[in-house]
Design a protein around this motif. Structure first.
Motif, short mmCIF file in Angstrom:
data_model
loop_
_atom_site.label_atom_id
_atom_site.label_comp_id
_atom_site.label_asym_id
_atom_site.label_seq_id
_atom_site.Cartn_x
_atom_site.Cartn_y
_atom_site.Cartn_z
N ASP A 173 -11.77 -18.49 -39.69
CA ASP A 173 -10.88 -19.62 -39.34
C ASP A 173 -9.69 -19.18 -38.51
N MET A 174 -9.95 -18.31 -37.54
CA MET A 174 -8.88 -17.85 -36.66
C MET A 174 -8.80 -18.67 -35.39
N GLY A 175 -9.61 -19.72 -35.32
CA GLY A 175 -9.59 -20.58 -34.15
C GLY A 175 -11.00 -21.02 -33.77
N THR A 176 -11.11 -21.70 -32.63
CA THR A 176 -12.40 -22.15 -32.11
C THR A 176 -12.53 -21.76 -30.65
N LYS A 177 -13.69 -22.07 -30.09
CA LYS A 177 -13.93 -21.74 -28.69
C LYS A 177 -13.12 -22.62 -27.74
N TRP A 178 -12.44 -23.63 -28.31
CA TRP A 178 -11.65 -24.53 -27.47
C TRP A 178 -10.17 -24.16 -27.46
N ASP A 179 -9.77 -23.22 -28.31
CA ASP A 179 -8.34 -22.89 -28.35
C ASP A 179 -8.12 -21.37 -28.36
N THR A 180 -7.74 -20.81 -29.49
CA THR A 180 -7.34 -19.39 -29.52
C THR A 180 -8.50 -18.43 -29.26
N LEU A 181 -9.72 -18.84 -29.54
CA LEU A 181 -10.87 -17.96 -29.33
C LEU A 181 -11.56 -18.22 -28.00
N ARG A 182 -10.91 -18.99 -27.14
CA ARG A 182 -11.53 -19.35 -25.86
C ARG A 182 -11.86 -18.12 -25.01
N LEU A 242 -22.85 -4.44 -19.61
CA LEU A 242 -22.86 -5.87 -19.93
C LEU A 242 -23.42 -6.12 -21.32
N LEU A 243 -24.44 -5.37 -21.70
CA LEU A 243 -25.01 -5.51 -23.05
C LEU A 243 -23.98 -5.16 -24.11
N ILE A 244 -23.24 -4.09 -23.90
CA ILE A 244 -22.21 -3.69 -24.86
C ILE A 244 -21.12 -4.75 -24.96
N LEU A 245 -20.64 -5.23 -23.79
CA LEU A 245 -19.60 -6.26 -23.78
C LEU A 245 -20.07 -7.54 -24.46
N PHE A 246 -21.31 -7.91 -24.17
CA PHE A 246 -21.86 -9.13 -24.78
C PHE A 246 -21.96 -8.99 -26.29
N SER A 247 -22.49 -7.87 -26.75
CA SER A 247 -22.68 -7.66 -28.19
C SER A 247 -21.35 -7.64 -28.92
N VAL A 248 -20.38 -6.90 -28.38
CA VAL A 248 -19.08 -6.77 -29.04
C VAL A 248 -18.33 -8.10 -29.04
N SER A 249 -18.31 -8.78 -27.89
CA SER A 249 -17.55 -10.03 -27.79
C SER A 249 -18.17 -11.14 -28.64
N LYS A 250 -19.50 -11.22 -28.67
CA LYS A 250 -20.13 -12.26 -29.48
C LYS A 250 -19.91 -12.00 -30.97
N THR A 251 -20.02 -10.75 -31.38
CA THR A 251 -19.77 -10.41 -32.78
C THR A 251 -18.33 -10.70 -33.17
N THR A 252 -17.41 -10.35 -32.27
CA THR A 252 -15.99 -10.61 -32.52
C THR A 252 -15.72 -12.10 -32.64
N PHE A 265 -19.99 -22.43 -18.82
CA PHE A 265 -20.64 -21.26 -19.39
C PHE A 265 -20.95 -21.36 -20.90
N PRO A 266 -21.91 -22.19 -21.25
CA PRO A 266 -22.44 -22.14 -22.62
C PRO A 266 -23.37 -20.93 -22.73
N TYR A 267 -23.79 -20.59 -23.93
CA TYR A 267 -24.82 -19.57 -24.07
C TYR A 267 -26.11 -20.09 -23.42
N ILE A 268 -26.89 -19.19 -22.87
CA ILE A 268 -28.10 -19.58 -22.16
C ILE A 268 -29.01 -20.43 -23.04
N SER A 269 -29.17 -20.04 -24.28
CA SER A 269 -30.08 -20.73 -25.19
C SER A 269 -29.67 -22.17 -25.44
N LEU A 283 -15.99 -14.61 -22.64
CA LEU A 283 -16.43 -13.26 -22.33
C LEU A 283 -17.87 -13.05 -22.81
N SER A 284 -18.18 -13.55 -23.99
CA SER A 284 -19.53 -13.37 -24.53
C SER A 284 -20.56 -14.18 -23.75
N THR A 285 -20.21 -15.39 -23.36
CA THR A 285 -21.18 -16.22 -22.64
C THR A 285 -21.41 -15.74 -21.21
N THR A 286 -20.34 -15.40 -20.51
CA THR A 286 -20.49 -14.95 -19.12
C THR A 286 -21.23 -13.62 -19.05
#
Length: 282
Positions: A206-215, A188-198, A45-49, A220-223
């Motif tokens: 620097d609270m993490g990356t998509k491979w660890d703590t921010l996974r 879904l639009l609300i969840l996507f917007s909030v999760s991607k912004t977060t 699940f990468p971003y569509i783009s 959630l944002s990509t799905t």
């Protein structure tokens, strides 16, 4: 778009929404598969783009999205013409006619946004890409709700005492499905917007990356983005029952012969005319 749709489908216009959805699924599946196979993106699940950034999938992505945008615009225009004909027959007031026109504008704007998404890659041209995504998603949600309201009105003006139970049930089912689909797309639009912004804010801090703590927040944002895209596209299937009632679709022009005299109608021109020879459904 009306010309192309009428030439390609004619009285079988109800196939257009099916082909539109099928084309999108095939296109996105193709670019996703190529990108993963060539290690241009990760499989989960990468971003569509990001399934259309590298060569060769970039060209396929741009072409496929552009065709999808054109077909979506054709769906919006045919829906507008269908509703316009019904409102004309039922002598609806100007407010409802203006509502239908607003729906067409929203549909075309949303399709244009999708075109921007496909033509401007996210990695090198972010401003137009994100602007297109805003038009594609946010404006599309408004379009869904507006069409749901129009369907509610059509159910009342089109319903007759001699209508069979099957047709009444279909009308009701389509309307309920549109409500549920619009609500799901909004959530879904609300969840996507909030999760991607977060995710972006936390990654910047620097609270993490998509491979660890921010996974979790990243997935959630990509799905939700993938689900949102398909939810919006599935909505066009609700136009099928209405399009199946179309029996006579004509395009004509009148040519000035000189002296203010006009010729008779000839096919395939600018003036649009559409007649539904059966009672409208939705």
């Amino acid at each position: 778009m009306f010309l192309a749709a009428s030439w390609c489908f004619g009285r079988y216009m109800w196939i257009l929404p099916i082909i539109t959805l099928g084309w999108l699924i095939l296109s996105m599946g193709t670019t996703y598969g190529i990108a993963v196979a060539l290690n241009h993106t990760f499989p989960d699940f990468p971003y569509i783009s990001y399934t259309g950034v590298e060569v060769p999938e970039r060209g396929i992505f741009t072409f496929a999205i552009a065709v999808t945008a054109i077909m979506l615009a054709a769906n919006a225009e045919m829906r507008f013409l269908f509703v316009k004909e019904i409102f004309r027959e039922k002598e609806m007031n100007k407010r409802w006619k203006d509502t239908n026109t607003a729906g067409l504008i929203l549909g075309l704007v949303s399709s244009f946004g999708l075109l921007l998404v496909g033509c401007f890659q996210v990695d090198v041209m972010k401003p137009p890409h994100y602007f297109g995504a805003f038009l594609c998603f946010v404006v599309a949600i408004v379009y869904l709700w507006l069409q749901t309201v129009i369907t509610w009105k059509l159910r009342h003006v089109a319903q007759k005492q001699n209508d069979g139970k099957v047709w009444r049930a279909i009308r009701l089912f389509v309307w309920i499905f549109q409500i549920l689909n619009s609500a799901a797309s909004t959530i879904l639009l609300i969840l996507f917007s909030v999760s991607k912004t977060t995710y972006k804010l936390q990654r910047k801090a620097d609270m993490g990356t998509k491979w660890d703590t921010l996974r979790g927040v990243f997935l959630l944002s990509t799905t939700t983005e993938w689900l949102l895209a398909f939810s919006i596209m599935v909505y066009v299937l609700t136009f099928i029952p209405g399009f199946k009632r179309l029996r006579d679709i004509k395009v004509k022009v009148t040519v000035d012969k000189g002296g203010g005299e006009k010729s008779g109608a000839i096919p395939n021109g600018d003036q649009q005319e559409m007649r539904s020879l059966e009672d409208p459904l939705v």
